[in-house]
Design a protein around this motif. Structure first.
Motif, PDB file in Angstrom:
ATOM      1  N   GLU A 180       0.649  -1.191  -0.010  1.00 11.86           N
ATOM      2  CA  GLU A 180       0.055   0.052  -0.421  1.00 11.86           C
ATOM      3  C   GLU A 180       1.177   1.253  -0.326  1.00 11.86           C
ATOM      4  OE1 GLU A 180      -2.902   0.347   2.851  1.00 11.86           O
ATOM      5  OE2 GLU A 180      -3.203  -2.084   3.259  1.00 11.86           O
ATOM      6  N   ALA A 181       2.119   1.159   1.271  1.00 11.96           N
ATOM      7  CA  ALA A 181       2.998   2.328   1.121  1.00 11.96           C
ATOM      8  C   ALA A 181       3.472   2.338   0.051  1.00 11.96           C
ATOM      9  CB  ALA A 181       3.900   2.046   2.425  1.00 11.96           C
ATOM     10  N   THR A 182       4.289   1.715  -0.767  1.00 11.72           N
ATOM     11  CA  THR A 182       4.874   1.594  -2.330  1.00 11.72           C
ATOM     12  C   THR A 182       3.570   2.199  -3.330  1.00 11.72           C
ATOM     13  OG1 THR A 182       5.970  -0.507  -1.545  1.00 11.72           O
ATOM     14  CG2 THR A 182       6.043   0.304  -4.256  1.00 11.72           C
ATOM     15  N   GLU A 183       2.506   1.593  -3.230  1.00 13.45           N
ATOM     16  CA  GLU A 183       1.561   2.382  -4.834  1.00 13.45           C
ATOM     17  C   GLU A 183       1.539   3.727  -4.046  1.00 13.45           C
ATOM     18  OE1 GLU A 183      -2.691   0.796  -6.292  1.00 13.45           O
ATOM     19  OE2 GLU A 183      -2.509   1.271  -3.844  1.00 13.45           O
ATOM     20  N   ALA A 184       1.130   3.957  -2.785  1.00 12.65           N
ATOM     21  CA  ALA A 184       0.553   5.484  -2.514  1.00 12.65           C
ATOM     22  C   ALA A 184       1.608   6.298  -3.237  1.00 12.65           C
ATOM     23  CB  ALA A 184       0.880   6.024  -1.589  1.00 12.65           C
ATOM     24  N   ALA A 185       3.137   5.895  -2.519  1.00 18.37           N
ATOM     25  CA  ALA A 185       4.362   6.444  -3.454  1.00 18.37           C
ATOM     26  C   ALA A 185       4.614   6.824  -4.889  1.00 18.37           C
ATOM     27  CB  ALA A 185       5.820   5.881  -2.018  1.00 18.37           C
ATOM     28  N   LEU A 186       4.704   5.173  -5.509  1.00 19.57           N
ATOM     29  CA  LEU A 186       4.587   4.976  -6.889  1.00 19.57           C
ATOM     30  C   LEU A 186       4.050   6.237  -7.900  1.00 19.57           C
ATOM     31  CD1 LEU A 186       5.806   3.788  -9.828  1.00 19.57           C
ATOM     32  CD2 LEU A 186       4.007   1.784  -8.955  1.00 19.57           C
ATOM     33  N   TYR A 187       2.483   5.909  -7.114  1.00 15.00           N
ATOM     34  CA  TYR A 187       1.654   7.214  -8.221  1.00 15.00           C
ATOM     35  C   TYR A 187       1.975   7.963  -7.697  1.00 15.00           C
ATOM     36  CZ  TYR A 187       0.050   3.002 -10.708  1.00 15.00           C
ATOM     37  OH  TYR A 187       0.484   1.525 -11.986  1.00 15.00           O
ATOM     38  N   LYS A 188       2.528   8.885  -6.586  1.00 15.28           N
ATOM     39  CA  LYS A 188       2.224  10.437  -6.500  1.00 15.28           C
ATOM     40  C   LYS A 188       3.536  10.919  -7.286  1.00 15.28           C
ATOM     41  CE  LYS A 188       3.298  13.929  -2.678  1.00 15.28           C
ATOM     42  NZ  LYS A 188       3.628  13.923  -1.114  1.00 15.28           N
ATOM     43  N   TYR A 189       4.236   9.390  -7.359  1.00 15.97           N
ATOM     44  CA  TYR A 189       5.467  10.177  -8.100  1.00 15.97           C
ATOM     45  C   TYR A 189       5.864  10.256  -9.352  1.00 15.97           C
ATOM     46  CZ  TYR A 189      10.874  10.768  -9.677  1.00 15.97           C
ATOM     47  OH  TYR A 189      11.686  11.440 -10.542  1.00 15.97           O
ATOM     48  N   LEU A 190       4.843   9.007  -9.665  1.00 15.31           N
ATOM     49  CA  LEU A 190       4.123   9.214 -11.592  1.00 15.31           C
ATOM     50  C   LEU A 190       3.557  10.285 -11.937  1.00 15.31           C
ATOM     51  CD1 LEU A 190       3.728   5.347 -12.400  1.00 15.31           C
ATOM     52  CD2 LEU A 190       5.916   7.369 -12.731  1.00 15.31           C
ATOM     53  N   ASP A 191       2.412  10.833 -10.544  1.00 15.16           N
ATOM     54  CA  ASP A 191       1.358  11.531 -11.569  1.00 15.16           C
ATOM     55  C   ASP A 191       1.997  13.114 -11.438  1.00 15.16           C
ATOM     56  OD1 ASP A 191      -0.704   9.744 -12.071  1.00 15.16           O
ATOM     57  OD2 ASP A 191      -1.211  10.439  -9.058  1.00 15.16           O
ATOM     58  N   GLN A 192       3.052  13.060 -10.712  1.00 13.50           N
ATOM     59  CA  GLN A 192       4.318  14.068 -10.761  1.00 13.50           C
ATOM     60  C   GLN A 192       4.395  14.251 -11.751  1.00 13.50           C
ATOM     61  OE1 GLN A 192       6.074  13.808  -7.007  1.00 13.50           O
ATOM     62  NE2 GLN A 192       4.410  15.215  -6.455  1.00 13.50           N
ATOM     63  N   LEU A 193       5.613  12.905 -12.327  1.00 12.33           N
ATOM     64  CA  LEU A 193       5.989  13.682 -13.924  1.00 12.33           C
ATOM     65  C   LEU A 193       4.967  13.710 -14.554  1.00 12.33           C
ATOM     66  CD1 LEU A 193       9.043  12.471 -14.799  1.00 12.33           C
ATOM     67  CD2 LEU A 193       8.215   9.637 -14.872  1.00 12.33           C
ATOM     68  N   GLY A 194       3.837  12.500 -14.332  1.00 11.05           N
ATOM     69  CA  GLY A 194       3.503  12.569 -16.103  1.00 11.05           C
ATOM     70  C   GLY A 194       2.515  14.014 -16.227  1.00 11.05           C
ATOM     71  N   VAL A 195       2.683  14.600 -15.573  1.00  7.76           N
ATOM     72  CA  VAL A 195       2.655  16.266 -15.914  1.00  7.76           C
ATOM     73  C   VAL A 195       3.626  17.121 -16.536  1.00  7.76           C
ATOM     74  CG1 VAL A 195       1.968  18.785 -14.995  1.00  7.76           C
ATOM     75  CG2 VAL A 195       1.247  17.212 -13.608  1.00  7.76           C
ATOM     76  N   ALA A 196       4.550  16.900 -16.671  1.00  5.69           N
ATOM     77  CA  ALA A 196       5.406  17.215 -17.260  1.00  5.69           C
ATOM     78  C   ALA A 196       5.690  16.579 -18.805  1.00  5.69           C
ATOM     79  CB  ALA A 196       7.196  16.932 -16.486  1.00  5.69           C
TER      80      ALA A 196
END
Length: 625
Positions: A180-196
């Protein structure tokens, strides 16, 4: 850092999910939103959900994401259409792409929970992705706006070491089973990256995201298994809680019959009452058992579908035996209700038997009218005859009354049918109009394929807003008729044209049928002091007074697209009249059950066909919301 091949070979393939809602949440850019089923008033509204434990909040977030993304996509599309691409900026475009990614993830979680909303939101996200891809292509193809991405590329290049460190951190968390923690951290990071990265070319995106592939795949697999396990537990618990107590109801009706025979009163749920009063109570409990049966069958199908889709478990939906058990219960209920009459008859004679007979006719009339194929009537008729026989000369009076009124009622029924048929050309069946309007065409994808299939299999072939576009134009304002109308709640402000071929209809109540009802009662020699003496006449008078009808014709006012699963998995007890008493909706289990839908209509009536008369309505009320 380059991901090492096979680094997750030793990770567990099965993850046991605890009953915690955190499994079904994740970071979003959500705002407040509501869901009330797509309609001609708001075809962008979301589907109502049947699972309140988790699905309600998920659907609320998904609807908010959809509305925000849809509004942004429209705004960006207008800029492209008006040759104002240079006013677009990479960041808002990227934020919109991220919202759609988040919507897809929420859609999968809803889908695992057996919600049609999940299927719909995935389709909505796909439709918006297709449009935004065209917008981004226009953005990249413009020399002015394309230069915006040069600075972004430079920044992304500088972030390569940071991305490698992030992958190492996520990999370590995953190896420790902190899914759960990995998923939260992973998609928080990927969402930030996805904007760029949203406005980069596909080769550029592949180069950036490939290193995340292995850890992302492992996280997605583990969390999908965990959510599937949790969904199975939730649906199973609901199924167990909904299980009807067939044996308990039958035991109570047997006890009531014994009490009537010995004491002249029946005790039901701790309340002493007469035999006819107990018929009304047991009719309600019969309907409650029917609703629970419908809910259970639907949950069984959803469970089997979800497990097959996401867990690989091959569980044949079938009928889960609940329908067979309900059929046995129906037969026993009819026998039990007849036994109430026989038990009561043991203690009466003469005038008391006559009075009791009339009271039983009144009590059974609504149940007979609403039973499947009116199958209750032949089950109780012999007991009623035996009760009438407890009064000297009364059976002959009943026979004479039936002889005088049965032919009259048959004649009245024939006239009513003929007058309704005369309106058929101008008022086609509402389910046929729905089928024709939502069948796919060259320029429209609806609920039925171009190669027409059965009218009993309306399926989301496109998102709800896309499906509703054509019926929105074609159906409101059209004349139509609906069959088998039953007053909701007995005397409520709405009547229901019962579920038929993936549709049902709301009709305002009461309609002004006083003159026709009075004429019927006059012909049947019925007044306050002269009750009907046959079951057929009693049913005729009771249904006319309640407003239960054979058909209604009028103008379509509103229409709503509903999830089949939600309608029947969360069917309110008060809505038991949606199907005949003792029956379940004629549906078939199968893969894709979550994609199945139906349509509800509001009808403004202009004519009404009762079983034994026809009425033109000078004015009609607006259907209740």
């Amino acid at each position: 850092m380059k991901a090492t091949s096979g680094m997750f070979d030793r990770l567990p393939l099965h993850v046991v999910a605890g009953a915690i809602s955190l499994l079904f949440v994740g970071g979003t850019l959500a705002i407040e939103a509501s869901a009330a089923n797509p309609s001609n008033k708001d075809f962008d509204a979301g589907f109502a959900v049947h699972g309140k434990e988790l699905a309600g909040e998920l659907a609320k977030r998904a609807q908010a994401l959809y509305e925000e993304s849809n509004a942004a996509t429209i705004k960006f599309g207008e800029a492209v259409k008006n040759n104002k691409v240079t006013r677009l900026s990479w960041k808002p475009l990227g934020e919109n792409e991220v919202r759609l990614d988040q919507l897809r993830r929420l859609a999968e979680q809803l889908d695992i929970l057996g919600e049609t909303a999940g299927v719909d939101y995935r389709m909505r996200a796909d439709a918006l992705f297709r449009t935004t891809s065209d917008i981004i292509d226009a953005f990249r193809g413009n020399p002015v706006t394309a230069r915006q991405m040069d600075k972004v590329r430079v920044a992304l290049k500088k972030q390569e070491p940071a991305r490698a460190r992030e992958i190492e951190k996520l990999t370590k968390m995953a190896r420790e089973g902190k899914w759960e923690a990995t998923e939260a951290a992973l998609y928080k990071y990927l969402d930030q990256l996805g904007v760029a990265t949203a406005c980069l070319s596909n080769p550029e995106k592949i180069q950036i995201y490939t290193p995340f592939g292995e850890v992302r795949g492992a996280v997605d697999q583990a969390m999908r298994q965990a959510r599937t396990s949790q969904a199975k537990n939730l649906i199973t618990a609901r199924r167990q809680a909904e299980a009807p107590d067939f044996a308990g109801v039958l035991q109570d009706i047997r006890a009531a019959a014994e009490s009537l025979a010995s004491a002249g009163t029946a005790t039901v749920d701790g309340v002493a009452m007469s035999g006819p009063e107990s018929v009304t109570v047991f009719g309600t409990r019969w309907a409650e058992a029917q609703v629970k049966t419908i809910r259970c069958r639907t949950l069984d199908w959803l469970l089997a579908n979800s497990m097959e889709m996401y867990d690989g478990t091959q569980e044949t939906p079938g009928t889960s035996n609940i329908v067979t058990e309900f059929g046995q219960f129906n037969r026993a209920m009819q026998e039990g209700l007849a036994n109430l009459i026989d038990a009561d008859a043991q203690r009466v004679s003469g005038a008391d038997a006559v009075s009791l007979y009339v009271d039983y006719l009144r009590a059974f009339a609504p149940l007979v009218r609403r039973s499947a194929n009116q199958g209750l009537a032949p089950a109780i008729a012999p007991a009623l005859q035996r009760l009438a026989g407890k009064a000297p000369q009364f059976p002959a009076e009943v026979a004479a009354y039936a002889q005088a009124t049965d032919d009259l009622l048959r004649w009245r029924a024939r006239v009513a049918r003929n007058r309704a048929v005369a309106h058929a050309d101008r008022y086609p069946a509402i389910d046929r109009l729905m089928f024709d309007a939502t069948t796919s065409r060259e320029d429209y994808v609806g609920l039925y394929p171009v190669q027409r299939s059965t009218v009993n299999a309306a399926t989301l072939l496109a998102s709800a807003p896309e499906v509703m576009a054509r019926p929105l134009e074609e159906l409101p304002g059209k004349q139509a008729h609906a069959l088998d109308i039953v007053r909701l709640g007995g005397n409520g402000p709405v009547a229901i044209a019962r579920y038929r071929l993936r549709s049902y209809v709301n009709v305002p109540a009461p309609l002004d049928l006083a003159a026709e009802t009075d004429a019927l009662k006059f012909d049947l020699m019925v007044s306050e002091s002269l009750p009907p003496l046959s079951l057929l006449a009693a049913v005729a008078v009771d249904s006319a007074e309640r407003g239960d009808l054979a058909a209604v014709g009028g103008t379509i006012a509103n229409q709503y697209l509903e999830s089949l699963a939600t309608r029947f998995a969360a069917l309110p007890t008060a809505a038991s009249v949606l199907t005949p008493l003792g029956a379940v909706p004629p549906e078939q289990a199968g893969t894709g059950y979550r994609s199945q839908v139906l349509m509800r209509f509001d009808l403004e009536p202009t004519w009404a066909q009762h079983d034994f008369f026809f009425a033109n309505l000078a004015s009609a009320a607006t259907p209740a919301e």
